[in-house]
Structures are given as structure tokens and as C-alpha cells.
Design a protein around this motif. Structure first.
Motif, short mmCIF file in Angstrom:
data_model
loop_
_atom_site.label_atom_id
_atom_site.label_comp_id
_atom_site.label_asym_id
_atom_site.label_seq_id
_atom_site.Cartn_x
_atom_site.Cartn_y
_atom_site.Cartn_z
N SER A 43 -56.35 3.82 81.68
CA SER A 43 -55.77 2.96 80.64
C SER A 43 -54.84 3.64 79.81
O SER A 43 -53.69 3.15 79.47
CB SER A 43 -56.98 2.47 79.90
N LYS A 261 -62.67 -3.85 73.21
CA LYS A 261 -61.80 -4.85 73.49
C LYS A 261 -61.74 -5.06 75.01
O LYS A 261 -60.84 -5.97 75.51
CB LYS A 261 -60.29 -4.82 73.00
N GLY A 262 -62.16 -4.18 75.78
CA GLY A 262 -62.29 -4.24 77.32
C GLY A 262 -60.98 -3.39 77.72
O GLY A 262 -60.12 -3.01 77.21
N TRP A 263 -61.32 -3.05 78.98
CA TRP A 263 -60.57 -1.94 79.74
C TRP A 263 -59.10 -2.43 79.64
O TRP A 263 -58.82 -3.51 80.19
CB TRP A 263 -61.00 -1.65 80.98
N LYS A 264 -58.18 -1.50 79.25
CA LYS A 264 -56.86 -1.66 79.29
C LYS A 264 -56.41 -2.83 78.21
O LYS A 264 -55.25 -3.59 78.30
CB LYS A 264 -56.43 -2.18 80.60
N GLU A 265 -57.19 -2.98 77.42
CA GLU A 265 -56.96 -4.37 76.54
C GLU A 265 -56.77 -3.96 74.90
O GLU A 265 -56.72 -4.65 74.09
CB GLU A 265 -58.12 -5.52 76.49
N THR A 267 -55.27 -3.23 71.80
CA THR A 267 -53.78 -3.19 71.47
C THR A 267 -53.19 -1.93 70.65
O THR A 267 -52.21 -1.53 70.99
CB THR A 267 -53.79 -4.37 70.44
N HIS A 270 -52.23 0.32 73.69
CA HIS A 270 -51.10 -0.21 74.57
C HIS A 270 -49.96 -0.54 73.92
O HIS A 270 -48.84 -0.55 74.41
CB HIS A 270 -51.70 -1.11 75.51
N GLU A 289 -61.44 0.35 73.61
CA GLU A 289 -61.86 -0.48 74.68
C GLU A 289 -63.28 -0.57 75.20
O GLU A 289 -63.49 -1.62 75.67
CB GLU A 289 -60.88 0.12 75.92
N ARG B 55 -50.06 -5.38 65.23
CA ARG B 55 -49.77 -5.84 66.40
C ARG B 55 -48.80 -6.98 66.42
O ARG B 55 -48.05 -7.15 67.15
CB ARG B 55 -51.27 -6.28 67.11
#
Lengths: 387, 629
Positions: A43, A261-265, A267, A270, A289, B55
């Protein structure tokens, strides 16, 4: 055919022999940790996947090194302790004299075909050296021995601190101190030092504003080191500079909540708000995450690893093994604690990676050497009992 | 000693230390856990909000400014897209060095630097300001490749205002400029600050200013996800902007062009109005200026030139400069006298060439006089003596009352800013105008000068054209306006500016007929005859000369006076006489007699507007024109 079959069985015997040196519980814990780390790394490096490929190569190399180191019996390790230490210190002096400067610190030494960072090597060779030294004087440990040990420790620590590389200096110092502690340093000495430390931190917390006021200099500290401590005390004082790291990683972790927030989610991750997100600040990615749940799982994995290491230490028949295993276990703890502490904003930002998770081949190899040493010590005990 | 170091005891002591270490690990990890709990559970809402704030950014999407189109569809103001190199001064540490380094990539001249400094002085400090506009593609490419070196510097595609006809109708259109502090305050007060996020230009004068709220449109917003570096990653939601409304003018660009050309290098003003609607067909102030110069911030050299020029090109003479109407005042005097019952058309005087009043001799232009002069003749030959006597008989209050009805001495209410009131002289006006008691007194002699359009009389060409238009429309008053329709580009809805008669001047048709007949004869046999010789239509008019400088009774020798002191030439007219389609008033500054330089311009205007004849060059000066006005 028959020849081939016997060859096969010989090979199997050989492989089994190699693997028999590995400690199954420690190996299992390591695999769980590295799997989790790889998930987080995927991630964190989503925007530059070549890093992820390099991470996989690093993993393979580091596990190979662990397998090799685990084969070396403790007695051979003791023979290697002094030469390794001497070479390490010589290289550090070389860095001091001819080293290459990068990012304001002189850490690298060009040895013709590649650049090496000798301070990394000292993380292993200092506890190795001290454990060997105490082991040699096992029968009659006196105050004099502790003083000699202190000198053995402070020479490389001083050199690394002077580069300057505060993070590594702290880790090498910690590793050495743990050996001395396990060797039986008097509580009369330990307690005052702990007390001074606690008082020092308390002073900083209370008098921080005055000490961080404009123009105040701290004797013995570089400006950027003072800045790190001051930023920690009040991250908002420098929201664009070094405080940005702490503020943004705190936001990442806090916004993760209980379940993340969940894998690869993530903010914060990313959208590039989390700095150094695949190296020193990878814990922020993990906590954003996977939330509190993920963070607690990580703590439990570290506790299992450290616990297994301490158990190996407590059971080792050799003083050398006990001291080395104890120091390595607590070093791993120090890495984890300092890194998570700095990323969550309770410790100053010193360049300490999250063990087995942060990107970086050198650190991973060093850590796996440590695991290999633990396994070697445990294998030695098992073989002795079998005999 | 040996006892203490016995292996068993050593092991026991070692294990005790291991337990201690284990306890330390547990305590420290518990501390970490409590920190996680604090951040992720107790303060979760706070940090979740912070993360969202990080964001999401709300970015304004600026609407396209409305176009300005003439009555026939010719585009007078439009927008074009160009790349600009912009610096956000608040994000740049060393501005000079940054600009020096940028100058190695794109061409930055000294005037660009000066303009940038001027913009900085005028702007809100968080603005992004252009150091260069209209970058070439090559310059854009060069900068983009080096962009990482310049935090706070960006290339943006922006819409700029463009006036394709450059100087044409510049005083009508006005110009755009960057929003300065004063504009920002005005926007704030009007409560439209949100609508101006992302807009950095605003109308500064002319229609661009007065129709700003129509032209600007409604700013849209985009919710975008941004990275830490501020780069937009994706659009979450979008409220599209509503482009500004187009303005369709009553103005005829072709006519405007003819007029501007007709003036040549001469200074002056002309206003032409459609009498049946009040729509302004042409509004000219000469010299003109190029409003394109202001679009990306005027540089100091041009600004200096425009401001210090003796010709004052930025001054809108048509609506702001008030001139004595001279003899063009006479038809209105005559009409008023008939309406007020002070004269009959047949009443005639014997003109000796002068009028004596209160020990002072008021002269006529014609030495020896015009003989027997009735109302018709007084207009056709422009007899001063007739009007000296009329003014004396009628009195200032009567004159002022009637002229006020004709719209003289008050703002017409045209839809651009900057209109002057002018001066309609009266005892009340004098009392207000002056402070000292002896100056406040109205002298009967002053009424006499007022009677021939001199004295304190001062009206704008717009007012004069408006008055002619009222006469041409037989007393119906329409408010002069420049905009015919406001078109909503999105819905296609059109808001008509209806030509509504605002009021009616109470005039008798037989009185109007007398005046109109006399004005027709001015162009047939009188002072305008030479200018209108051979015209296939009938035009009514009246010439005039306004003193720029009082001669105190001395003989006037135009050619010998310094140019700036020479009289102004005036002409008022409408055509066709039986069904007026166009009414105008024109002044040529310091040009001498109205018949000589103003009437030929009017001829070109009518030839173009009524016949479609485009003149070859500036209107000729009629050197032989009679000086008898």
C-alpha cells in the motif's frame, strides 16, 4: 538410479540439517510479521511499485542471511566478535576521515565498488563484542570490567554520534547498555541513571517552552536535534517544517479509528500527506489503513518476538548466549518502541525504522542477522541437550 | 566471591533481570497502546475531520465573461485563452532571485517586472500574480521541465478579455483590470465575495463596469481531492459555473467606426440616438484608447502616456465633458418661447446687429444685422439679436424651467458610469454654486448670454443629443441606453431593455412644426446648407460655436489664436426630417465654426446610417463655411 536416490536423500539430509538450526516459533512469528509488513508495503509503495519489487528482493536476501547466520555455532561467533568489532571501529574512523557527506551527515564510506554505512554493522558487532568480553571474564566480574565494557561501547557510539546519526547512536548505545545490564550491572548504578532520565524528560515537558525559545542553545546538541525535541513538544510551532511530519502522521493514525480505512484506502497516505511513508513513517500507513486493531496486532507480534528472544536468552547455558540474545531482543524492542513513539508523536523524530516493516535492505539484513544469532544460540542449547 | 558468581546463582540473577526487562517491554508497549487509543478512539473524530480537510479542497471554477455584441451581431468584446506565468509572492522566499532565474527560461522584460511590482502593490497578498502573460508554447514547455525548481510559480491557462476592434468604442465598452484593494472592498460590501473567488479581473469603466454583475456570471465550484502538494487528483463533485450574460447593444459598430474615422485626428465627441427608443446608436469620444492595454495590467509607460497626454484620451468627452451649446441652443429657446406664449412664429424684430441692455452692447456675428427677423429666420440665419431680446423678455426662470424639461442640465441616466450633470444656469443654481453673497446674485445681463447658448450654459453631448431626440420624437422622452438585450447564454432567455417613454414634454404640434421646418431650412438654405448639399434625404439641423475662451466683445479671429483657445464647433441634427431615425449632437474641439467642421461629420453619419454609404476618409473641413451663426 540408486546413486541418484542416495544423492537425493543426502541432499534432503543436508537441507534438513540447515533448517534444523531454525527456531520454529521465532520463524513463525517472523513470517507473520513479514507478511503483514509486505501487505502494508504494497500500500505504501502503491505509487512507485519498483520499491515494492526491491522490497521483495530485500526480503529474500535477508532471510538467506538469517539462514546462514543461524548455522554458525556460538563458539565460532565468539571468535568473530573481536575482529568484527575492530573492523567496525576502523571503518567508523575511516568514515570520520574520508567519509561521504549526504543530507548533512557523514555516514557513508566509499570502498571502491560500493558505498557502505559502517554504523549499521556496529548494531550487531557491539553487543557481540561486549557479550564475548563478559563471557571471557565470567568467573570474576568486577567494577573494572564494567568500566572497560563502557569504553568498548562508547568509542563507536561517540563516533556515530559525531557523524551525526543520532538514531543509530541511540540504537548501538542501547544494545551495549542491554548487554551490560544483563551482565549484572549493579542496581545502585541503574536506578540513579533511570531517575536522571525520568527527571530530564519531566523537565523538558514542564520547561519546554523556555528551553525552546528563540536563540536558546543546548550544549552538546546540534541545532536540528534541538529542533526535533522542540517540535515534538509543540508540533504546531513549525507546521510547515519538521512539525509537518508529526502533525500529518498523527492525523493519519487518528483518522484510522478502530478498524482503519481499509487496505490502500488511507487518504493521508495516498495523497502524500504522510512523509517517508514507506520508510520511517510506515507505521502511520499501517495505523491509518488497519486502525487500532492493526496497531494492537503489530504490538502483539512484537511482544511475541521479544518474548521468544528473552526466553532463548533465559534458557541459554552460555553467558555469551544469554547476554547476546537478551541484548538482541531488547534492541528489537527499542527499534519498535522508538519508531512507534516518534510516529505517534511521543518521542522526537530520530531516524529509526520500524523493525522488519520499514523499507530498507540494510536494516532488514541487520535485523535478520539478529534473528539468525538468536536461532544459533537456541540451536546450540538444543544440540547440547540432545547430546 | 565465588559463591556470588556460581553459575546457578548467576542464572537466577540473570532470569530476574529478564523478568525486569519483560516488565519494561510491557510497560512501554502499554504506553504506546494508550497513545494509540488516545489518537484513534478518543480523538478520532477530530483527526478524521482534519484528514477530510486535508483531502478535500473547494476550488472555484470561474465562469466565462459575457460577450458584448453590437446591434447587428458584431463582437466588440470577447475572451481568449492564454498561458500566463504566475507567482504567488507569499510562497516565494526571494522574489528577485526567483524572477531572475525565471528570466533564463522565459522572456521577462523590464516592463514585465515593473508591472509585476505594481500588481503586488495593488493586490491581496495571497494572490497569484502574472509575471508574464501570453507565453509561447515553447516557453511553457521550457518552464514545465524546470518547474520543480520553482515552488510557488505556476503556468495557468486563463481567459483574457479581448477587444477585437482595439480602439473602437473604447469609451462605451470601458476596460477590465485586475481586482485591486478598492474593488475587493466593494465586492465585499456587495456581499458577492464568494462569487469572485477565482476571478481576478473586473470591469473598471464603461459597460464592463456598469454591467459587471451580468457579464461576470456565477462562479461554479469543484470539490477535488488534493495531494499534500496541492495537486488535484480527482473531482468529487462539481457545481458548474454559469457563464456571464451577453450584452447586445443598441450601438451600431459600423456607425461608430464611421464617426471615429470622420473625426480623424481631431478631438471631440458625438452622440447619436434613435429618437423612437432612446437607444444610443453611436457614442464617440475622441481621441480613443486601446482597452486591450489594460487587460493584463497596463505597464507604466502606457499608463503614463494615457494620463499625461494633453488630449486626455481616457476622458469620456461624450458624457463627462460639458460644453456651452452655442447656437444649437436657439431652436430650444424658440420652442420654449412658443410653448410659454412669449413669442408667436410671426413676431419679427428689426435687427440692427446688436442688442443694448443695462448699458452693455451685445453683438451679433453679422455686422449691421439681418434686417427683419422672425422666428423661422432667426434659426436659419442664427440671429443672436433675436435671442438676446427673447431672453430678456422671457426671463431666466422661464428659460431654466423649459430647458430642464428638455433634459438639459441633468443626468440622462444612461447605463454607463461617469455622466456629468452639466450646468443649467438659474438664480437657484448660482446660489448653490457660489459661496460669496455678491457672487450668488443673478444679474439680468447674464440672462442675455444664456439666451444664445453661452454664459454659464454647459451641457454634455449626450444631453444635447437627448434634447434633439426629444424634439425629433415630438416631445416623447426615452431614457438613453446602450444595452438593448441581456442574453442568458445557458437558457437562451433574453431580457429586453424596453424603450419605455419615461415622460412627455407638453408641446403643441404646430409649435414643433415651426421649429422643425426652420431646422430643415438650416440645411437647405442656412448655415448647414453646404454640408448637406445634394443629400437625397431631408435632414434637420442647427450649427453652433461655443466659446472655449471669453473674448469680451473683441472681434474673433480664429486662426490667430492658440489652437486650445479656439472655439468649439457644434452641430445638432436629426434625419429623415419627416420620420426621424437618428438624432445627434456633435462637437469638434477648438475647430472654429460648427458649419465648418461639425456639420460635415453629421453628413457622413446620416449618409452611412440612412444610405449605407461608407465614407473614404475623415469628414472634410469646409473652409469657406460662413461664420454667420
Amino acid at each position: 538410479m540408486q546413486l541418484t536416490a542416495s544423492r537425493w536423500s543426502a541432499l534432503r539430509e543436508r537441507i534438513f540439517g540447515l533448517l534444523s538450526a531454525l527456531d520454529p516459533p521465532l520463524l513463525a512469528i517472523t513470517f507473520v510479521l513479514l507478511s503483514l509488513a509486505t501487505l502494508v508495503m504494497a500500500s505504501a509503495t502503491a505509487d512507485f511499485s519498483f520499491r515494492f519489487d526491491a522490497h521483495l528482493v530485500n526480503l529474500a536476501v535477508a532471510l538467506g542471511v538469517m539462514l546462514v547466520v543461524a548455522q554458525i555455532p556460538p563458539l565460532r561467533l565468539m571468535q568473530l566478535a573481536l575482529p568484527f568489532y575492530v573492523v567496525g571501529v576502523v571503518l567508523l574512523i575511516g568514515v570520520e576521515l574520508f567519509g561521504e557527506t549526504s543530507k548533512g551527515a557523514q555516514r557513508w564510506l566509499n570502498i571502491g565498488f560500493t558505498r557502505i554505512q559502517p554504523s549499521e554493522m556496529l548494531k550487531i558487532s557491539v553487543p557481540l563484542m561486549l557479550a564475548w568480553y563478559f563471557h571471557r571474564h565470567e568467573a570474576q566480574l568486577r567494577l573494572r570490567d564494567f568500566l572497560v565494557a563502557l569504553v568498548i561501547l562508547l568509542i563507536p557510539v561517540g563516533l556515530i554520534f559525531h557523524q551525526p546519526d543520532l538514531g543509530t547512536a541511540i540504537l548501538v548505545l542501547a544494545a551495549g547498555v542491554f548487554v551490560i545490564f544483563f551482565a549484572g550491572l549493579s542496581w545502585k548504578l541503574i536506578i540513579p541513571v533511570l531517575a536522571i532520565g525520568v527527571v530530564g524528560i519531566a523537565t523538558l515537558a514542564v520547561e519546554g517552552d523556555a528551553m525552546c525559545a528563540e536563540g536558546v542553545e543546548w550544549p552538546g546538541f546540534k541545532a536540528y536535534q534541538r529542533q526535533r525535541v522542540c517540535t515534538l513538544l509543540d508540533p504546531t510551532s513549525d507546521p510547515r517544517g519538521s512539525g509537518f511530519h508529526i502533525i500529518q502522521s498523527s492525523i493519519a493514525i487518528g483518522s484510522g479509528g478502530v478498524f482503519g480505512k481499509g487496505w490502500k484506502e488511507g487518504t493521508q497516505t495516498h495523497l502524500e500527506f504522510v512523509p517517508e511513508r514507506h520508510t520511517d513513517f510506515i507505521f502511520a500507513v499501517m495505523a491509518e489503513e488497519f486502525g487500532l486493531l492493526g496497531a494492537v496486532v503489530l504490538l502483539l507480534i512484537y511482544m511475541a518476538m521479544i518474548g521468544r528472544g528473552l526466553m532463548i536468552a533465559a534458557r541459554s547455558p552460555l553467558l555469551f548466549g544469554r547476554l547476546l540474545a537478551g541484548a538482541i531482543s531488547l534492541s528489537c524492542f527499542t527499534y519498535a518502541f522508538v519508531n512507534m513513539g516518534m510516529v505517534t508523536g511521543v518521542l522526537p523524530v530520530v531516524g529509526v525504522p520500524l523493525p522488519f516493516v520499514s523499507y530498507g535492505g540494510t536494516a532488514l539484513v541487520t535485523l535478520c542477522i539478529g534473528l539468525g544469532l538468536l536461532m544459533s544460540i537456541e540451536a546450540h542449547r538444543r544440540r547440547r541437550r540432545e547430546r | 566471591m565465588t559463591d556470588l558468581n556460581s553459575p546457578e546463582l548467576q542464572l537466577v540473577r540473570f532470569r530476574r533481570r529478564v523478568y525486569f526487562a519483560g516488565a519494561l517491554v510491557l510497560v512501554c508497549f502499554a504506553l504506546l497502546f494508550s497513545r494509540f487509543f488516545w489518537l484513534q478512539v478518543v480523538r478520532h473524530d477530530y483527526y478524521a475531520t482534519r484528514a477530510e480537510d486535508n483531502r478535500i479542497a473547494l476550488l472555484p471554477v470561474t465562469p466565462n465573461r459575457g460577450l458584448i455584441i453590437d446591434r447587428k451581431g458584431e463582437v466588440l468584446a470577447r475572451n481568449y485563452s492564454a498561458y500566463t506565468l504566475e507567482i504567488q509572492p507569499s510562497r516565494v522566499a526571494d522574489l528577485e532571485t526567483t524572477i531572475d532565474e525565471l528570466a533564463q527560461l522565459v522572456n521577462i522584460e523590464a516592463r514585465d517586472r515593473k508591472r509585476f511590482r505594481k500588481l503586488m502593490d495593488e493586490s491581496r497578498n495571497f494572490d497569484s500574480l502574472p509575471i508574464r502573460t501570453r507565453l509561447t508554447d515553447e516557453e511553457v514547455a521550457r518552464f514545465i521541465a524546470q518547474r520543480y525548481r520553482f515552488p510557488g510559480v505556476e503556468v495557468r491557462a486563463r481567459l483574457f478579455r479581448q477587444y477585437p476592434n482595439t480602439e473602437l468604442a473604447s469609451h462605451v465598452l470601458g476596460y477590465m483590470g485586475r481586482i485591486n484593494r478598492r474593488d475587493a472592498e466593494r465586492i465585499e460590501e456587495a456581499g458577492v465575495a464568494d462569487n469572485y473567488r477565482g476571478t481576478d479581473h473586473i470591469g473598471k469603466s464603461g459597460l464592463e463596469l456598469s454591467y459587471e454583475s451580468d457579464l461576470h456570471g456565477v462562479t461554479g465550484f469543484e470539490q477535488v481531492e488534493v495531494t499534500a502538494a496541492g495537486r488535484a487528483v480527482r473531482v468529487l463533485s462539481r457545481t458548474p459555473p454559469q457563464n456571464g450574460n451577453n450584452l447586445r447593444l443598441t450601438l451600431d459598430a459600423g456607425l461608430q467606426r464611421v464617426v471615429e474615422q470622420a473625426f480623424g485626428e481631431r478631438r471631440g465627441a458625438l452622440v447619436a440616438i434613435e429618437p423612437s427608443s432612446g437607444g444610443v446608436l453611436a457614442l464617440v469620444s475622441k481621441p480613443t484608447f486601446d482597452p486591450n492595454l489594460f487587460v493584463d495590467g497596463i505597464d507604466s509607460a502606457n499608463w503614463e502616456a494615457l494620463n499625461t497626454s494633453a488630449d486626455h484620451p481616457l476622458l469620456n468627452r461624450a458624457i463627462y465633458s460639458a460644453y456651452p451649446p452655442g447656437s444649437t441652443f436657439k431652436p430650444f429657446m424658440a420652442l420654449g418661447a412658443l410653448t410659454a406664449g412669449k413669442r408667436t412664429p410671426q413676431f419679427a424684430i428689426a435687427d440692427p446687429g446688436h442688442f443694448d441692455f443695462g448699458g452693455h452692447r451685445f453683438r451679433d456675428d453679422k455686422v449691421g444685422g439681418h434686417g427683419s427677423v422672425d422666428m423661422h429666420k432667426s434659426i436659419v440665419v442664427s440671429c443672436n439679436t433675436y435671442y438676446y431680446r427673447l431672453a430678456a423678455d422671457w426671463g431666466i426662470d422661464g428659460i431654466a424651467g423649459f430647458m430642464a424639461q428638455m433634459g438639459l442640465g441633468s443626468r440622462t441616466g444612461i447605463d454607463i458610469e461617469g455622466e456629468a450633470t452639466g450646468v443649467l444656469p438659474s438664480p437657484e443654481w448660482k446660489k448653490k454654486r457660489f459661496k460669496k453673497p455678491e457672487q450668488q446674485k443673478w444679474y439680468a445681463g447674464e440672462t442675455i448670454s444664456v439666451g444664445i447658448g453661452q454664459g454659464y450654459n454647459a451641457y454634455t453631448m449626450l444631453q444635447l443629443a437627448h434634447a434633439v431626440s426629444i424634439l425629433a420624437a415630438d416631445g416623447v422622452v426615452y431614457k438613453p441606453h446602450l444595452v438593448k438585450q441581456v442574453e442568458n447564454v445557458r437558457t437562451g432567455a433574453v431580457r429586453e431593455i424596453e424603450p419605455q417613454p419615461t415622460r412627455r414634454v407638453n408641446l403643441k404640434p404646430e409649435h414643433i412644426a415651426v421649429i422643425k421646418q426652420a431646422m430643415e431650412d438650416v440645411n437647405k438654405a442656412g448655415t448647414g446648407a453646404r454640408a448637406f448639399a445634394g443629400a437625397p434625404y431631408v435632414a434637420a439641423g442647427k450649427t453652433g460655436t461655443a466659446q472655449a475662451f471669453s473674448l469680451r466683445g473683441a472681434q474673433y479671429r480664429g486662426g490667430k489664436l492658440a489652437e486650445k483657445l479656439r472655439d468649439h464647433a457644434l452641430f445638432i441634427a436629426y434625419a429623415p426630417a419627416d420620420d426621424p431615425k437618428i438624432a445627434l449632437a456633435v462637437i469638434v474641439e477648438n475647430a472654429g465654426f460648427g458649419a465648418q467642421s461639425a456639420a460635415p461629420i453629421a453628413r457622413q453619419v446620416f449618409d452611412y446610417y440612412l444610405l449605407g454609404n461608407t465614407p473614404a476618409g475623415p469628414a472634410p473641413e469646409d473652409a469657406d463655411a460662413t461664420d454667420s451663426e
